[in-house]
Design a protein around this motif. Structure first.
Motif, PDB file in Angstrom:
ATOM      1  N   GLN A   1      40.008  35.094  34.458  1.00  0.00           N
ATOM      2  CA  GLN A   1      39.683  35.746  33.194  1.00  0.00           C
ATOM      3  C   GLN A   1      39.602  37.245  33.377  1.00  0.00           C
ATOM      4  N   LEU A   2      40.154  37.956  32.411  1.00  0.00           N
ATOM      5  CA  LEU A   2      40.102  39.417  32.398  1.00  0.00           C
ATOM      6  C   LEU A   2      39.528  39.851  31.060  1.00  0.00           C
ATOM      7  N   VAL A   3      38.427  40.591  31.098  1.00  0.00           N
ATOM      8  CA  VAL A   3      37.726  41.009  29.877  1.00  0.00           C
ATOM      9  C   VAL A   3      37.504  42.511  29.922  1.00  0.00           C
ATOM     10  N   GLY A   4      37.753  43.165  28.810  1.00  0.00           N
ATOM     11  CA  GLY A   4      37.536  44.604  28.767  1.00  0.00           C
ATOM     12  C   GLY A   4      37.375  45.119  27.353  1.00  0.00           C
ATOM     13  N   ARG A   5      36.856  46.326  27.238  1.00  0.00           N
ATOM     14  CA  ARG A   5      36.734  47.018  25.951  1.00  0.00           C
ATOM     15  C   ARG A   5      37.436  48.360  26.065  1.00  0.00           C
ATOM     16  N   PRO A   6      38.665  48.429  25.572  1.00  0.00           N
ATOM     17  CA  PRO A   6      39.396  49.695  25.642  1.00  0.00           C
ATOM     18  C   PRO A   6      38.664  50.841  24.957  1.00  0.00           C
ATOM     19  N   ASN A   7      37.899  50.502  23.911  1.00  0.00           N
ATOM     20  CA  ASN A   7      37.042  51.478  23.238  1.00  0.00           C
ATOM     21  C   ASN A   7      35.890  50.738  22.590  1.00  0.00           C
ATOM     22  N   ASP A   8      35.047  51.452  21.858  1.00  0.00           N
ATOM     23  CA  ASP A   8      33.858  50.836  21.279  1.00  0.00           C
ATOM     24  C   ASP A   8      34.173  49.798  20.211  1.00  0.00           C
ATOM     25  N   ASN A   9      35.385  49.818  19.653  1.00  0.00           N
ATOM     26  CA  ASN A   9      35.692  48.954  18.512  1.00  0.00           C
ATOM     27  C   ASN A   9      36.383  47.647  18.879  1.00  0.00           C
ATOM     28  N   TYR A  10      36.872  47.526  20.088  1.00  0.00           N
ATOM     29  CA  TYR A  10      37.645  46.344  20.427  1.00  0.00           C
ATOM     30  C   TYR A  10      37.193  45.741  21.757  1.00  0.00           C
ATOM     31  N   LYS A  11      37.199  44.421  21.795  1.00  0.00           N
ATOM     32  CA  LYS A  11      37.006  43.666  23.023  1.00  0.00           C
ATOM     33  C   LYS A  11      38.227  42.773  23.206  1.00  0.00           C
ATOM     34  N   VAL A  12      38.811  42.807  24.386  1.00  0.00           N
ATOM     35  CA  VAL A  12      40.036  42.066  24.678  1.00  0.00           C
ATOM     36  C   VAL A  12      39.770  41.110  25.832  1.00  0.00           C
ATOM     37  N   GLU A  13      40.245  39.873  25.685  1.00  0.00           N
ATOM     38  CA  GLU A  13      40.039  38.852  26.712  1.00  0.00           C
ATOM     39  C   GLU A  13      41.347  38.117  26.994  1.00  0.00           C
ATOM     40  N   PHE A  14      41.591  37.883  28.265  1.00  0.00           N
ATOM     41  CA  PHE A  14      42.722  37.067  28.692  1.00  0.00           C
ATOM     42  C   PHE A  14      42.187  35.979  29.623  1.00  0.00           C
ATOM     43  N   LEU A  15      42.620  34.746  29.406  1.00  0.00           N
ATOM     44  CA  LEU A  15      42.150  33.625  30.207  1.00  0.00           C
ATOM     45  C   LEU A  15      43.338  32.748  30.591  1.00  0.00           C
ATOM     46  N   SER A  16      43.414  32.373  31.860  1.00  0.00           N
ATOM     47  CA  SER A  16      44.469  31.496  32.346  1.00  0.00           C
ATOM     48  C   SER A  16      43.830  30.352  33.124  1.00  0.00           C
ATOM     49  N   ARG A  17      44.313  29.121  32.878  1.00  0.00           N
ATOM     50  CA  ARG A  17      43.815  27.946  33.582  1.00  0.00           C
ATOM     51  C   ARG A  17      44.997  27.111  34.076  1.00  0.00           C
ATOM     52  N   SER A  18      44.888  26.621  35.294  1.00  0.00           N
ATOM     53  CA  SER A  18      45.864  25.699  35.840  1.00  0.00           C
ATOM     54  C   SER A  18      45.180  24.918  36.956  1.00  0.00           C
ATOM     55  N   GLY A  19      45.950  24.276  37.800  1.00  0.00           N
ATOM     56  CA  GLY A  19      45.324  23.527  38.878  1.00  0.00           C
ATOM     57  C   GLY A  19      46.273  22.552  39.532  1.00  0.00           C
ATOM     58  N   TYR A  20      45.695  21.722  40.374  1.00  0.00           N
ATOM     59  CA  TYR A  20      46.442  20.706  41.116  1.00  0.00           C
ATOM     60  C   TYR A  20      45.653  19.410  41.051  1.00  0.00           C
ATOM     61  N   VAL A  21      46.383  18.286  40.989  1.00  0.00           N
ATOM     62  CA  VAL A  21      45.726  16.993  40.945  1.00  0.00           C
ATOM     63  C   VAL A  21      46.497  15.992  41.799  1.00  0.00           C
ATOM     64  N   SER A  22      45.770  15.188  42.533  1.00  0.00           N
ATOM     65  CA  SER A  22      46.329  14.058  43.265  1.00  0.00           C
ATOM     66  C   SER A  22      45.527  12.832  42.864  1.00  0.00           C
TER      67      SER A  22
END
Length: 433
Positions: free
Chosen positions: A89-110
């Motif tokens: 996950q990557l979270v940030g506020r480029p300025n006081d008016n915006y909050k931006v979030e990126f989330l990636s999920r994956s994995g492995y299963v046996s």
């Protein structure tokens, strides 16, 4: 802890409708992932990984309706699953008016089943989901947001031959299926400050679920196994979440309503899932500076499906409800001393009657399931935390021929009452930079 629970309020409303509708309650309490950032353009990166190992035994294999000549009626079942989900996950506020979030999920299963006559195993990466969310903070008391969730088919949807037996009971392991098609899930909503200690989040999501292939029937003459093409129904999900804090107590509640369009099988209308209602409640309380507890509960209800019938051109409402009501609860108690957190955990699940999963295309027996265990976490530093968990599960299927025979007072059935036991071992970590 209060800040953590309130953070979940915002996350639920922005979740992909498909995830909100179909995800089962986790076997552990929500991960304590910090997402706060400063407003000076600094971004925070969070990496979370769990290694989960499930091992189960049962008086019969899964599904218990399997009909293979070499499978004795009373043959016990067993299996295991190693699941390694990874999230970034990557979270940030480029300025006081915006909050931006990126989330990636994956994995492995046996995943493996070792039941006599029903041996099967599969090892694969899971599907990969990527979510982007933007929240506007420039309004006083109201924070509108938009998000887009994408599921990429990096897993395996078709399991040919005996590999299909590696699909296990979703009430005993985390993953029942290992892949589907491309999904696109836009969501829009707003978070409202009702008071200094109360918030409400409203959201509306749509999930376009792309087609994918599953293994088909085996030709009795050529023994060639075909492929089935599935075009699952799209989903529309309005949802509302309320959160409040009063001293050491934090409570949140959410309600989702899922509407689904027609699912097509090899180009023909196959079924349409009934409307689903999902209610969830979470509460956290700090009894002292060192001792706290967390409770999460969920109730899910589905209406009757519409199904295809031979000789009828349109889907018709099924005569017998093939859905079930599901009740789930998790209780965690935590004692914290310095960098160490430790405590017992327990859960309860009740599925009131047999059901058919429209997402996993699997039979789900009615059952009661209990679990008990313990969890521990250790803060190696301000940035890195490691955690471990051990749980024991006891499950008893409620609807089976033996129970019906006993209820009707006609003696013993050829199929005994079915019970299962399982272990869960988890080792993971979280890092923030």
């Amino acid at each position: 802890m209060n800040a953590i629970i309130l953070g979940l309020v915002f996350g639920l409303a922005a979740a992909s409708p498909a995830l909100a509708a179909d995800a089962a309650m986790p076997t552990k309490a929500p991960a304590k992932t910090a997402t706060t950032t400063s407003s000076d353009g600094i971004w925070q990166f969070t990496y979370n990984e769990d290694t989960r190992y499930f091992s189960w035994t049962s008086t019969r294999g899964y599904p218990n309706t399997v009909t293979i000549p070499v499978l004795p009626v009373r043959a016990p079942g067993s299996g295991s699953q190693l699941y390694v989900p990874v999230g970034m996950q990557l979270v940030g506020r480029p300025n006081d008016n915006y909050k931006v979030e990126f989330l990636s999920r994956s994995g492995y299963v046996s995943s493996r089943q070792s039941t006599p006559g029903a041996n099967g195993d599969v090892s694969t990466t899971t599907d990969t989901s990527v979510t982007g969310k933007v929240t506007y903070l420039g309004l006083d008391g109201a924070h509108p947001f938009v998000s887009l969730a994408v599921n990429a088919p990096t897993g395996k949807s078709a399991l040919y031959g005996n590999a299909a037996f590696a699909r296990l009971d979703s009430d005993l392991v985390d993953l029942a299926t290992f892949g589907e098609g491309w999904n696109l899930g836009p969501t829009a909503g707003v978070t409202l400050a009702l008071a200094d200690n109360a918030v409400m989040s409203l959201g509306l999501g749509y999930t376009n679920r792309g087609p994918y292939n599953r293994e088909g029937a085996i030709d009795p003459v050529t023994l060639f196994q075909g492929t089935t093409h599935i075009d699952p129904g799209d989903q529309i999900t309005p949802n509302v979440t309320l959160g409040a804090r009063n001293g050491s107590l934090v409570v949140q509640g959410s309600l989702s309503y899922v509407m689904e369009t027609v699912t097509r099988l090899d180009g023909a209308d196959f079924y349409r899932s009934g409307p689903r209602y999902i209610a969830a409640l979470a509460a956290a309380y700090d009894w002292t500076e060192s001792f706290s507890s967390t409770f999460t509960g969920q109730f899910a209800h589905s209406g009757r499906n519409k199904v295809a019938m031979l000789g009828v051109s349109e889907l018709v409402t099924e005569a017998f409800d093939s859905n079930s009501n599901i009740y789930k609860a998790i209780l965690d108690l935590t004692y914290k001393q310095g960098n160490l957190s430790i405590g017992p955990t327990g859960s309860f699940l009740f599925r009131d009657h047999n059901a058919w999963s429209s997402t996993a295309f699997q039979f789900l027996p009615a059952k009661t399931r209990w679990s008990a265990g313990g969890a521990a976490g250790y803060a190696v530093s301000k940035e890195i935390t490691v955690n471990a968990r051990v749980e024991r599960f006891w499950a008893h299927e409620n609807d089976n021929p033996q129970k019906m025979a006993e209820d009707l007072k006609i003696g013993n059935s050829a199929v005994p009452a079915i019970s299962s036991n399982a272990w869960l071992f988890t080792l993971g970590g979280l890092a923030r930079f």
